[in-house]
Design an enzyme around this catalytic site. Structure first.
Site, PDB file in Angstrom:
ATOM      1  CG  HIS A 208      -2.060  -1.024   1.070  1.00 40.37           C
ATOM      2  ND1 HIS A 208      -3.377  -0.663   1.004  1.00 40.37           N
ATOM      3  CD2 HIS A 208      -2.046  -2.379   0.970  1.00 40.37           C
ATOM      4  CE1 HIS A 208      -4.137  -1.744   0.882  1.00 40.37           C
ATOM      5  NE2 HIS A 208      -3.358  -2.809   0.862  1.00 40.37           N
ATOM      6  CB  CYS A 239      -6.448  -0.467   5.977  1.00 42.79           C
ATOM      7  SG  CYS A 239      -6.544  -1.729   7.255  1.00 42.79           S
ATOM      8  CG  ASN A 248      -3.873  -2.529  -2.711  1.00 41.84           C
ATOM      9  OD1 ASN A 248      -5.018  -2.457  -2.287  1.00 41.84           O
ATOM     10  ND2 ASN A 248      -3.048  -3.514  -2.425  1.00 41.84           N
TER      11      ASN A 248
HETATM   12  P1  HMG Z   1     -17.227 -13.839  13.186  1.00 45.52           P
HETATM   13  O1  HMG Z   1     -18.285 -12.863  13.600  1.00 45.52           O
HETATM   14  O2  HMG Z   1     -16.175 -14.178  14.174  1.00 45.52           O
HETATM   15  O3  HMG Z   1     -17.782 -15.192  12.581  1.00 45.52           O
HETATM   16  O4  HMG Z   1     -16.553 -13.275  11.875  1.00 45.52           O
HETATM   17  P2  HMG Z   1     -19.010 -16.102  12.820  1.00 45.52           P
HETATM   18  O5  HMG Z   1     -18.657 -17.399  12.223  1.00 45.52           O
HETATM   19  O6  HMG Z   1     -19.429 -16.032  14.263  1.00 45.52           O
HETATM   20  O7  HMG Z   1     -20.165 -15.446  11.929  1.00 45.52           O
HETATM   21  C1  HMG Z   1     -20.811 -14.227  12.222  1.00 45.52           C
HETATM   22  C2  HMG Z   1     -21.877 -13.971  11.179  1.00 45.52           C
HETATM   23  O8  HMG Z   1     -21.282 -13.829   9.887  1.00 45.52           O
HETATM   24  C3  HMG Z   1     -22.877 -15.117  11.051  1.00 45.52           C
HETATM   25  O9  HMG Z   1     -24.111 -14.541  10.634  1.00 45.52           O
HETATM   26  C4  HMG Z   1     -22.310 -15.908   9.898  1.00 45.52           C
HETATM   27  O10 HMG Z   1     -23.275 -16.657   9.216  1.00 45.52           O
HETATM   28  C5  HMG Z   1     -21.771 -14.823   9.007  1.00 45.52           C
HETATM   29  P3  HMG Z   1     -25.332 -14.356  11.667  1.00 45.52           P
HETATM   30  O11 HMG Z   1     -25.573 -15.730  12.221  1.00 45.52           O
HETATM   31  O12 HMG Z   1     -24.812 -13.394  12.703  1.00 45.52           O
HETATM   32  O13 HMG Z   1     -26.405 -13.818  10.808  1.00 45.52           O
HETATM   33  N1  HMG Z   1     -20.663 -15.297   8.177  1.00 45.52           N
HETATM   34  C6  HMG Z   1     -20.590 -15.170   6.849  1.00 45.52           C
HETATM   35  N2  HMG Z   1     -21.426 -14.624   5.952  1.00 45.52           N
HETATM   36  C7  HMG Z   1     -21.041 -14.664   4.670  1.00 45.52           C
HETATM   37  N3  HMG Z   1     -19.878 -15.203   4.242  1.00 45.52           N
HETATM   38  C8  HMG Z   1     -19.029 -15.746   5.121  1.00 45.52           C
HETATM   39  C9  HMG Z   1     -19.362 -15.736   6.476  1.00 45.52           C
HETATM   40  N4  HMG Z   1     -18.753 -16.184   7.577  1.00 45.52           N
HETATM   41  C10 HMG Z   1     -19.536 -15.921   8.607  1.00 45.52           C
HETATM   42  N5  HMG Z   1     -17.866 -16.253   4.695  1.00 45.52           N
HETATM   43  C11 HMG Z   1     -15.378 -13.501   9.816  1.00 45.52           C
HETATM   44  C12 HMG Z   1     -15.481 -13.942  11.258  1.00 45.52           C
HETATM   45  C13 HMG Z   1     -14.063 -13.979   9.286  1.00 45.52           C
HETATM   46  C14 HMG Z   1     -16.532 -14.101   9.036  1.00 45.52           C
HETATM   47  C15 HMG Z   1     -15.479 -11.956   9.779  1.00 45.52           C
HETATM   48  O14 HMG Z   1     -14.554 -11.420  10.679  1.00 45.52           O
HETATM   49  C16 HMG Z   1     -15.232 -11.403   8.421  1.00 45.52           C
HETATM   50  O15 HMG Z   1     -16.040 -11.591   7.508  1.00 45.52           O
HETATM   51  N6  HMG Z   1     -14.127 -10.672   8.257  1.00 45.52           N
HETATM   52  C17 HMG Z   1     -13.760 -10.144   6.962  1.00 45.52           C
HETATM   53  C18 HMG Z   1     -12.792  -9.049   7.119  1.00 45.52           C
HETATM   54  C19 HMG Z   1     -12.340  -8.584   5.750  1.00 45.52           C
HETATM   55  O16 HMG Z   1     -12.893  -8.908   4.727  1.00 45.52           O
HETATM   56  N7  HMG Z   1     -11.275  -7.775   5.764  1.00 45.52           N
HETATM   57  C20 HMG Z   1     -10.724  -7.240   4.563  1.00 45.52           C
HETATM   58  C21 HMG Z   1      -9.941  -8.248   3.789  1.00 45.52           C
HETATM   59  S1  HMG Z   1      -8.301  -8.518   4.428  1.00 45.52           S
HETATM   60  C22 HMG Z   1      -7.382  -7.280   3.695  1.00 45.52           C
HETATM   61  O17 HMG Z   1      -7.921  -6.413   3.076  1.00 45.52           O
HETATM   62  C23 HMG Z   1      -5.885  -7.355   3.757  1.00 45.52           C
HETATM   63  C24 HMG Z   1      -5.296  -7.830   2.436  1.00 45.52           C
HETATM   64  O18 HMG Z   1      -5.643  -6.952   1.378  1.00 45.52           O
HETATM   65  C25 HMG Z   1      -3.782  -7.881   2.559  1.00 45.52           C
HETATM   66  C26 HMG Z   1      -3.166  -6.556   2.978  1.00 45.52           C
HETATM   67  O19 HMG Z   1      -3.544  -5.488   2.491  1.00 45.52           O
HETATM   68  O20 HMG Z   1      -2.231  -6.632   3.790  1.00 45.52           O
HETATM   69  C27 HMG Z   1      -5.769  -9.217   2.080  1.00 45.52           C
HETATM   70 MG    MG Z   2      -4.591  -4.902   0.856  1.00 43.97          MG
END
Ligand code: HMG
Ligand code: MG
Length: 298
Positions: A208, A239, A248
């Site tokens: 980034h 972020c 990025n």
């Molecule tokens: P959680 O709350 O700990 O998980 O989240 P959970 O299993 O208890 O689920 C909570 C709710 O989410 C439930 O729904 C699940 O069904 C739903 P509810 O019963 O409350 O209605 N759920 C989902 N829904 C759709 N798709 C799924 C899913 N999983 C659970 N896959 C979890 C844990 C990982 C799901 C959550 O923290 C999350 O979604 N985080 C995503 C964060 C994210 O996307 N961050 C950005 C990407 S990383 C990034 O950008 C860095 C990168 O670019 C590299 C860099 O730049 O360094 C890659």
């Molecule tokens: Mg990234």
């Protein structure tokens, strides 16, 4: 030495758009993905099968993934943090997915609500199930050159997480300077450390540009034998867990750098720059590619 060829992974439709507060129409995302393919990008991260409560902008992942006009030779990938996300992505016919870990405990908690160790336990069945379906899995490691909560991150910590993901079956490890705090010497030292455990052709640089160092850092790691670079059209992104962090490194800027070095990427810069102008106008955001802005002014 420098590679002859670099594979650019366009993460704009995912990393670039995921933090946009205003909903972006699925049709605009699909047009963006199509234009990026038309410009010659062969790897496009198109969507994220994460919780819509956590990342509302990616809630239309199914519609995006199934709506793509697939170009031959282009791989369209998606993030899958758990089995739920993976199953949904597989149902859409995805060919490549990515799991995402962090080198920092605090960032892991904020981003995916679990510890690093828990995340690796969670990814094991995701990687196994994906590979059973002949779907390649990429592994991301965030905060490799610094963390918004923990500050300095030792290269040894990055190596540990990277090696775990690699040994679990990730075919490539993308090293994320999530908040853009790295400098070239630090980036080189990181590569020295991680490169001892993982072949350099299995590593990607995901930098980034918050502090304006991304291109310098990329030049440094190109010299270290890195040949896969992640970038986002128009430098889109930010972020949510790092105040002030910008996007990025811009794909246009990366292609201009590579062209100048005589490194082939297969991307048409003029075509790409037009897409940068189009997407930033479409979502009402500034074009953060210096090259894109300069070309548009010509
Ligand atoms: P959680 O709350 O700990 O998980 O989240 P959970 O299993 O208890 O689920 C909570 C709710 O989410 C439930 O729904 C699940 O069904 C739903 P509810 O019963 O409350 O209605 N759920 C989902 N829904 C759709 N798709 C799924 C899913 N999983 C659970 N896959 C979890 C844990 C990982 C799901 C959550 O923290 C999350 O979604 N985080 C995503 C964060 C994210 O996307 N961050 C950005 C990407 S990383 C990034 O950008 C860095 C990168 O670019 C590299 C860099 O730049 O360094 C890659
Ligand atoms: Mg990234």
């Amino acid at each position: 030495g420098m590679p002859n060829q670099v594979s650019v992974v366009e993460v704009g439709p995912r990393d670039g758009l995921q933090n946009e507060a205003e909903p972006i129409a699925t049709a605009a995302k699909l047009e963006l993905i199509d234009r990026l393919g038309a410009a010659g990008l062969k790897r496009i991260e198109a969507a994220s099968f994460v919780s819509p409560k956590w990342v509302p902008q990616m809630a239309d992942h199914r519609e995006v993934m199934t709506g793509i006009r697939r170009r031959p030779g282009v791989v369209y990938s998606a993030l899958t943090p758990n089995l739920k996300g993976l199953e949904a992505a597989l149902a859409c016919g995805v060919e490549e997915v990515a799991v995402f870990a962090a080198a920092s405990e605090a960032f892991s908690q904020k981003n995916i609500n679990c510890s690093i160790a828990e995340s690796l336990d969670r990814f094991a069945p995701v990687i196994e199930r994906a590979r059973e379906s002949n779907v390649r899995v990429r592994g991301y490691v965030s905060c490799v050159l610094g963390c918004p909560y923990e500050g300095e991150i030792e290269p040894a910590r990055v190596t540990e997480v990277s090696r775990a993901l690699y040994e679990m079956g990730c075919y490539e490890i993308s090293l994320g300077d999530t908040i853009g705090v790295g400098t070239p010497l630090k980036a080189k030292r990181l590569l020295d450390a991680v490169g001892r455990d993982i072949p350099r052709d299995k590593l990607a640089a995901h930098f980034h540009d918050t502090y304006g160092q991304a291109l310098a850092n990329l030049y440094a790691v190109l010299e270290e034998g890195i040949s896969v670079i992640d970038s986002a059209i128009a430098g889109l992104g930010g972020c949510p867990y790092a105040k002030g962090a910008t996007g990025n490194v811009a794909t246009e800027d990366v292609i201009y750098l590579l062209n100048g070095l005589g490194i082939d990427s297969g991307v048409d810069l003029d075509n790409l720059a037009e897409t940068g102008v189009w997407i930033t106008q479409t979502i009402g955001k500034p074009n953060r590619s210096k090259v894109g802005v300069a070309l548009a002014a010509k």
